[in-house]
Every structure is written in C-alpha cells, then in structure tokens.
Write a protein that holds these residues in place. Structure first.
Motif, PDB file in Angstrom:
ATOM      1  N   ASN A   2       1.511  26.374  54.554  1.00 34.55           N
ATOM      2  CA  ASN A   2       2.484  25.319  54.283  1.00 34.55           C
ATOM      3  C   ASN A   2       3.250  25.768  52.775  1.00 34.55           C
ATOM      4  O   ASN A   2       2.384  26.338  52.002  1.00 34.55           O
ATOM      5  CB  ASN A   2       1.696  23.851  53.944  1.00 34.55           C
ATOM      6  N   ASP A   3       4.465  26.037  52.986  1.00 33.08           N
ATOM      7  CA  ASP A   3       5.100  26.426  51.850  1.00 33.08           C
ATOM      8  C   ASP A   3       5.404  25.411  50.610  1.00 33.08           C
ATOM      9  O   ASP A   3       6.269  25.736  49.752  1.00 33.08           O
ATOM     10  CB  ASP A   3       6.599  27.089  52.403  1.00 33.08           C
ATOM     11  N   ARG A   4       4.934  24.161  50.997  1.00 38.13           N
ATOM     12  CA  ARG A   4       5.069  23.048  49.882  1.00 38.13           C
ATOM     13  C   ARG A   4       6.584  22.926  49.465  1.00 38.13           C
ATOM     14  O   ARG A   4       6.844  22.668  48.348  1.00 38.13           O
ATOM     15  CB  ARG A   4       4.255  23.388  48.675  1.00 38.13           C
ATOM     16  N   LEU A   5       7.504  23.036  50.684  1.00 32.95           N
ATOM     17  CA  LEU A   5       8.986  22.822  50.272  1.00 32.95           C
ATOM     18  C   LEU A   5       9.275  23.998  48.965  1.00 32.95           C
ATOM     19  O   LEU A   5      10.164  23.400  48.131  1.00 32.95           O
ATOM     20  CB  LEU A   5       9.441  21.556  50.004  1.00 32.95           C
ATOM     21  N   GLU A 178      14.758  27.567  46.738  1.00 33.51           N
ATOM     22  CA  GLU A 178      15.534  26.441  46.004  1.00 33.51           C
ATOM     23  C   GLU A 178      17.024  26.722  45.919  1.00 33.51           C
ATOM     24  O   GLU A 178      17.825  26.129  46.006  1.00 33.51           O
ATOM     25  CB  GLU A 178      15.088  26.170  44.459  1.00 33.51           C
ATOM     26  N   TYR A 179      17.474  28.168  45.375  1.00 31.26           N
ATOM     27  CA  TYR A 179      18.491  28.568  45.482  1.00 31.26           C
ATOM     28  C   TYR A 179      19.425  28.517  46.789  1.00 31.26           C
ATOM     29  O   TYR A 179      20.602  28.153  46.711  1.00 31.26           O
ATOM     30  CB  TYR A 179      18.876  30.039  44.865  1.00 31.26           C
ATOM     31  N   GLU A 180      18.723  28.793  47.716  1.00 34.08           N
ATOM     32  CA  GLU A 180      19.401  28.450  49.123  1.00 34.08           C
ATOM     33  C   GLU A 180      20.052  27.243  49.162  1.00 34.08           C
ATOM     34  O   GLU A 180      20.836  26.859  49.936  1.00 34.08           O
ATOM     35  CB  GLU A 180      18.436  28.921  50.310  1.00 34.08           C
ATOM     36  N   ARG A 181      19.231  26.113  48.505  1.00 35.86           N
ATOM     37  CA  ARG A 181      19.630  24.844  48.955  1.00 35.86           C
ATOM     38  C   ARG A 181      20.310  24.375  47.644  1.00 35.86           C
ATOM     39  O   ARG A 181      20.797  22.918  47.695  1.00 35.86           O
ATOM     40  CB  ARG A 181      18.093  23.923  48.864  1.00 35.86           C
ATOM     41  N   GLY A 182      20.797  25.194  46.767  1.00 31.89           N
ATOM     42  CA  GLY A 182      21.718  24.871  45.604  1.00 31.89           C
ATOM     43  C   GLY A 182      23.117  25.028  45.648  1.00 31.89           C
ATOM     44  O   GLY A 182      23.762  25.057  46.813  1.00 31.89           O
ATOM     45  N   THR A 183      23.692  25.032  44.653  1.00 30.92           N
ATOM     46  CA  THR A 183      25.168  25.004  44.680  1.00 30.92           C
ATOM     47  C   THR A 183      25.725  26.210  43.788  1.00 30.92           C
ATOM     48  O   THR A 183      26.860  26.200  43.512  1.00 30.92           O
ATOM     49  CB  THR A 183      25.763  23.678  44.175  1.00 30.92           C
TER      50      THR A 183
END
Length: 303
Positions: A2-5, A178-183
C-alpha cells in the motif's frame, strides 16, 4: 504494498495497492482475440501495476515500438523545434487513444491532407507514426499489436490522468507522486488532469515497482543501482529508454523517461524516438475468473 497515497495518508487502507519487487505474480491476459479461450496464443500478456480508485491498472509487457512523445516544431505549433511536452495535444497520446479524446489538428496532416498517426494503436491499423525531429515520420503497423477488437476496447475504462510536472529526478517515489498531482508545469501547460483511455506509466509507478527494502534511500535518478534494477519488475519492460507520462516543468520540450540502465531522467527531448508502453485501467465491472498471476498461469478476465 500500500503506497499510502504517496505518504499523504496514514490510513492503512487508504492508499493504492501496488505490485513490487523482482518478479511478482502480476501477469494477466489482455487484448485477446478469443476471451472464451484465453491462452498465450489468443491473448497478449500484460502486467498489473496495481489497484487505483477501484480499477485494475495494467501495462503491456513490452513496448509497441519507438516513437516520439511529441515532435512538433515551430511551424506546427511548438515553441521550438524539439517537440511540445503537453500530453493533451501530444502525438503519442493521439496514436494511443480513440479520436473522441483529442481535437484534430491541421498541423498533424501530411501534404495530401491526411492526419498522421491518429488512433492507429487503438484501432489496430497501419500508417505513418511520428518519430524524430521536425515532424519526421516512420511507417508503423499495429495490425497485430494494436487493440484487437471492440470487446477489448469496451474493457478499457475512461480514466483521469494527472499531468503535473517537475524538473528534477532526484526525488523519491512519494515525492514525485505528489508532483504528478500538482500544478507545477511549464508556462502555459495545462494543470488540470487529462481524461482518456490509454497513457503511459508515471515516474511514481516505476519508483514504487522496486522493492524499497532493497532499493533503499535511492532517488529515482539513482535507480540504475544494480540492486534497484534487479528488484524492480518494471525495469525489464521499460528497457529501450521508455517514455513516462510526466512533463519536465522547466522546459517546453522535455519529458521524463527511464534510461536503459534503469535510472529515471526528467529532461529528455520530446522528439526523441523512445519506447512506448501502453498503460490503461480496466472497467471495475470486470472480474478474474482463474489463474494465479504467475508467468506460467496469468490471471484470466471474466469477460
């Protein structure tokens, strides 16, 4: 695991479930000509990346060839002559997906007015694909390697793909997640996710495919370490300088990829001819009818 998001939650059941390590039992038959008789003769073998938002995310077990991520130049809509790192208009995206996920662009036409590369993989068709600098093309034929039939096409779920970028591969899997899901993107690039059918692996997918107990304290740039490469099942698939989905936020023309030695680099010119490995999610309505996920007995879909 589980990557814990990406480490953003401590909830034991709150993350994505991923396969990792040298040789996990994550083989699955897909893209079959006959789903009533799923064998190595009637199906392709794909690999399960994991479970994301209730959907099974899989990748082809080998590249479909070497093509440009994008190779537009200043005469066809790019800021320079090295390609444009915008997945929503990328020529590789158009090759992989059905036509309702992109807008036809006159810059993609040949001298006779034909659109080049459009949906050839998705429709199992031959034609011209973009590969090389300044709108260069090569002959390509997906008659036997493309999506075989409508039954398979209907199994592919519409998926939201994150297209946030970053400018350094000296990051850990949870950081790039997180960066992949960032702006953080190059000026003018879209910051909202793209919706489509088929894309590429994220850098975080490749990072989390390694056994982190073995590949300890290594950033993605250091994934050419022999212990990391020998304990990462995805390395054997993305061997021909394989493309990843994420753009480089520092330039208009560069994107992330996996070098043949195993390390991840975020500043490769988009027009380069590198390996393309399709990644997609299956409809959550599908189930597994048999198989144990081993290479000799892949999972079989209940189609």
């Amino acid at each position: 695991m589980n990557d814990r998001l990406g480490g953003t939650t401590t909830d034991l059941d709150g993350g994505n479930i991923r396969y990792y390590g040298a040789s996990p039992n994550n083989y699955i038959y897909f893209n079959c000509s006959d789903y009533s008789n799923q064998t190595s003769s009637t199906c392709e073998t794909w690999r399960i990346i994991g479970v994301f938002n209730g959907k099974l995310k899989i990748m082809r077990n080998e590249s479909i060839g070497t093509y440009s991520w994008d190779n537009k130049n200043t005469s066809t809509g790019a800021e320079d002559n090295y390609g444009k790192n915008d997945w929503t208009t990328a020529r590789l995206m158009k090759l992989l997906n059905p036509s309702n996920y992109y807008i036809n662009d006159n810059n993609d036409k040949d001298s006779e007015g034909n659109y080049l590369g459009y949906s050839l993989y998705y429709n199992s068709a031959p034609g011209k694909c973009y590969s090389g600098q300044n709108n260069a093309t090569v002959d390509c034929d997906f008659t036997s390697t493309g999506i075989k039939n409508d039954e398979t096409r209907n199994m592919i779920a519409e998926t939201t793909w994150n297209i946030g970028g970053w400018n350094s591969s000296s990051v850990y899997p949870n950081q790039i997640y997180e960066y992949e899901r960032g702006t953080t993107v190059y000026t003018g690039r879209p910051t909202t996710p793209w919706t489509g059918k088929i894309a590429l692996a994220y850098p975080s997918d490749y990072g989390y495919a390694a056994d982190l107990n073995q590949c300890k304290d290594k950033t993605l740039y250091d994934y050419d370490n022999s212990t990391c490469t020998s304990n990462n099942w995805m390395k054997a698939i993305i061997t021909n300088n394989g493309w990843l989905l994420t753009p480089d936020s520092g330039h208009s023309y560069s994107v992330w990829f996996v070098d043949s030695s195993g390390f991840v680099y975020g500043n490769i010119i988009a027009y380069s001819a590198n390996g393309a490995v399709p990644v997609l999610s299956l409809s959550s309505e599908l189930g597994i009818e048999s198989g144990d996920g081993s290479s000799s007995n892949p999972y079989k879909l209940s189609a």
